[in-house]
Scaffold this motif. Structure first.
Motif, PDB file in Angstrom:
ATOM      1  N   ILE A  26       9.562  63.698  19.428  1.00 46.17           N
ATOM      2  CA  ILE A  26       9.166  64.972  18.808  1.00 46.17           C
ATOM      3  C   ILE A  26       7.888  64.804  17.990  1.00 46.17           C
ATOM      4  CG2 ILE A  26       9.856  66.694  17.086  1.00 46.17           C
ATOM      5  CD1 ILE A  26      12.778  66.209  18.145  1.00 46.17           C
ATOM      6  N   GLY A  27       7.837  63.774  17.173  1.00 47.37           N
ATOM      7  CA  GLY A  27       6.645  63.543  16.358  1.00 47.37           C
ATOM      8  C   GLY A  27       5.401  63.352  17.205  1.00 47.37           C
ATOM      9  N   ARG A  28       5.528  62.610  18.274  1.00 47.74           N
ATOM     10  CA  ARG A  28       4.396  62.368  19.178  1.00 47.74           C
ATOM     11  C   ARG A  28       3.919  63.683  19.803  1.00 47.74           C
ATOM     12  NH1 ARG A  28       6.693  58.508  21.312  1.00 47.74           N
ATOM     13  NH2 ARG A  28       7.656  59.537  23.074  1.00 47.74           N
ATOM     14  N   SER A  38      -4.076  62.174   5.428  1.00 51.58           N
ATOM     15  CA  SER A  38      -3.796  61.269   4.329  1.00 51.58           C
ATOM     16  C   SER A  38      -2.411  60.691   4.563  1.00 51.58           C
ATOM     17  CB  SER A  38      -3.836  62.042   3.008  1.00 51.58           C
ATOM     18  OG  SER A  38      -3.401  61.225   1.945  1.00 51.58           O
ATOM     19  N   ALA A  39      -2.277  59.372   4.415  1.00 49.02           N
ATOM     20  CA  ALA A  39      -0.993  58.712   4.657  1.00 49.02           C
ATOM     21  C   ALA A  39      -0.803  57.587   3.645  1.00 49.02           C
ATOM     22  CB  ALA A  39      -0.953  58.146   6.081  1.00 49.02           C
ATOM     23  N   VAL A  40       0.409  57.088   3.591  1.00 39.56           N
ATOM     24  CA  VAL A  40       0.710  55.946   2.737  1.00 39.56           C
ATOM     25  C   VAL A  40       0.409  54.676   3.534  1.00 39.56           C
ATOM     26  CG1 VAL A  40       2.517  54.753   1.439  1.00 39.56           C
ATOM     27  CG2 VAL A  40       2.499  57.260   1.531  1.00 39.56           C
ATOM     28  N   PRO A  41      -0.434  53.775   2.999  1.00 39.90           N
ATOM     29  CA  PRO A  41      -0.827  52.573   3.752  1.00 39.90           C
ATOM     30  C   PRO A  41       0.176  51.421   3.631  1.00 39.90           C
ATOM     31  CG  PRO A  41      -2.030  52.650   1.693  1.00 39.90           C
ATOM     32  CD  PRO A  41      -1.186  53.905   1.752  1.00 39.90           C
ATOM     33  N   ASP A  42       1.418  51.716   3.903  1.00 44.52           N
ATOM     34  CA  ASP A  42       2.482  50.714   3.777  1.00 44.52           C
ATOM     35  C   ASP A  42       2.984  50.339   5.167  1.00 44.52           C
ATOM     36  OD1 ASP A  42       4.843  49.283   3.414  1.00 44.52           O
ATOM     37  OD2 ASP A  42       5.629  50.638   1.871  1.00 44.52           O
ATOM     38  N   PRO A  43       2.699  49.119   5.630  1.00 49.49           N
ATOM     39  CA  PRO A  43       3.104  48.711   6.979  1.00 49.49           C
ATOM     40  C   PRO A  43       4.611  48.736   7.223  1.00 49.49           C
ATOM     41  CG  PRO A  43       1.533  47.148   6.063  1.00 49.49           C
ATOM     42  CD  PRO A  43       1.923  48.085   4.956  1.00 49.49           C
ATOM     43  N   SER A  44       5.406  48.793   6.171  1.00 49.50           N
ATOM     44  CA  SER A  44       6.860  48.844   6.365  1.00 49.50           C
ATOM     45  C   SER A  44       7.346  50.244   6.732  1.00 49.50           C
ATOM     46  CB  SER A  44       7.592  48.351   5.114  1.00 49.50           C
ATOM     47  OG  SER A  44       7.472  49.290   4.045  1.00 49.50           O
ATOM     48  N   PHE A  98       3.035  54.314  13.681  1.00 48.47           N
ATOM     49  CA  PHE A  98       3.041  55.499  14.535  1.00 48.47           C
ATOM     50  C   PHE A  98       1.644  56.094  14.673  1.00 48.47           C
ATOM     51  CE2 PHE A  98       3.209  60.160  14.726  1.00 48.47           C
ATOM     52  CZ  PHE A  98       3.805  60.338  15.960  1.00 48.47           C
ATOM     53  N   TYR A  99       0.992  56.365  13.556  1.00 48.36           N
ATOM     54  CA  TYR A  99      -0.335  56.979  13.631  1.00 48.36           C
ATOM     55  C   TYR A  99      -1.319  56.064  14.357  1.00 48.36           C
ATOM     56  CZ  TYR A  99       1.097  60.767  10.546  1.00 48.36           C
ATOM     57  OH  TYR A  99       1.721  61.858  10.015  1.00 48.36           O
ATOM     58  N   ARG A 100      -1.273  54.793  14.088  1.00 57.50           N
ATOM     59  CA  ARG A 100      -2.184  53.857  14.743  1.00 57.50           C
ATOM     60  C   ARG A 100      -1.939  53.813  16.249  1.00 57.50           C
ATOM     61  NH1 ARG A 100      -1.905  52.903   9.549  1.00 57.50           N
ATOM     62  NH2 ARG A 100      -3.591  51.808   8.477  1.00 57.50           N
ATOM     63  N   GLN A 101      -0.689  53.877  16.675  1.00 57.96           N
ATOM     64  CA  GLN A 101      -0.374  53.886  18.112  1.00 57.96           C
ATOM     65  C   GLN A 101      -0.849  55.169  18.789  1.00 57.96           C
ATOM     66  OE1 GLN A 101       3.861  53.369  18.161  1.00 57.96           O
ATOM     67  NE2 GLN A 101       3.744  51.160  17.837  1.00 57.96           N
ATOM     68  N   GLN A 102      -1.013  56.237  18.005  1.00 57.49           N
ATOM     69  CA  GLN A 102      -1.433  57.522  18.559  1.00 57.49           C
ATOM     70  C   GLN A 102      -2.938  57.739  18.482  1.00 57.49           C
ATOM     71  OE1 GLN A 102       1.029  59.168  20.175  1.00 57.49           O
ATOM     72  NE2 GLN A 102       2.246  57.442  19.425  1.00 57.49           N
ATOM     73  N   GLY A 103      -3.699  56.687  18.137  1.00 57.23           N
ATOM     74  CA  GLY A 103      -5.152  56.790  18.165  1.00 57.23           C
ATOM     75  C   GLY A 103      -5.824  57.057  16.829  1.00 57.23           C
ATOM     76  N   TRP A 104      -5.095  56.912  15.735  1.00 57.72           N
ATOM     77  CA  TRP A 104      -5.659  57.106  14.408  1.00 57.72           C
ATOM     78  C   TRP A 104      -6.055  55.753  13.825  1.00 57.72           C
ATOM     79  CZ3 TRP A 104      -5.749  62.035  11.978  1.00 57.72           C
ATOM     80  CH2 TRP A 104      -5.160  63.063  12.733  1.00 57.72           C
TER      81      TRP A 104
END
Length: 147
Positions: A88-90, A111-117, A123-129
């Motif tokens: 759904i998020g994707r 804007s997001a929280v830069p916490d790898p945990s 998710f955002y990085r996998q989607q091209g961000w």
């Protein structure tokens, strides 16, 4: 699974869903402290400044997103905990990006929280961000597309 544009009468349900997210819940009181109210959100939708999309599954609000077409900002992406892992998020994020692209946004950002945990980090990085600026331990600015 039905994905459709957000209407003003959906807003109370979406605000309630936002408060129930697993990793980054934001209550109605917290949103109001930021100046984000049911009324201000309804006006932004009515004026066309904000465009939102929601996902209904089995007659329930499963997730939603919203963008600001004036600034190119991805404002919110939220999925109810019981509907996580279903894509759904994707799908909502892709709809948000497509909406901003259709409005010729010069920059698509969030804007997001830069916490790898946190799930959102990967998710955002996998989607091209990609991250363009870390402002604090609680906030980074990310952009969509080529880095």
């Amino acid at each position: 699974m039905l994905i459709r544009k957000t209407q003003a009468d959906d807003l109370p349900h979406l605000f309630a869903l936002r408060a129930r997210t697993r990793e980054n819940p934001v209550s109605l009181a917290q949103l109001e402290a930021l100046g984000i109210t049911l009324g201000s959100s309804a006006i932004a939708l009515e004026q066309g400044w904000h465009i939102g999309w929601l996902c209904e599954l089995d007659g329930c609000y499963a997730g939603f997103c919203a963008v600001d077409v004036r600034s190119g900002e991805m404002l919110v992406l939220a999925v109810a905990p019981e509907y996580e892992g279903l894509g759904i998020g994707r799908k909502l994020l892709a709809q948000a990006v497509a909406t901003l692209q259709a409005h010729a946004a010069a920059r698509i950002w969030l804007s997001a929280v830069p916490d790898p945990s946190l799930r959102a980090y990967g998710f955002y990085r996998q989607q091209g961000w990609h991250s363009v600026q870390v402002l604090s331990a609680d906030e980074e600015i990310m952009e969509y597309g080529a880095s």
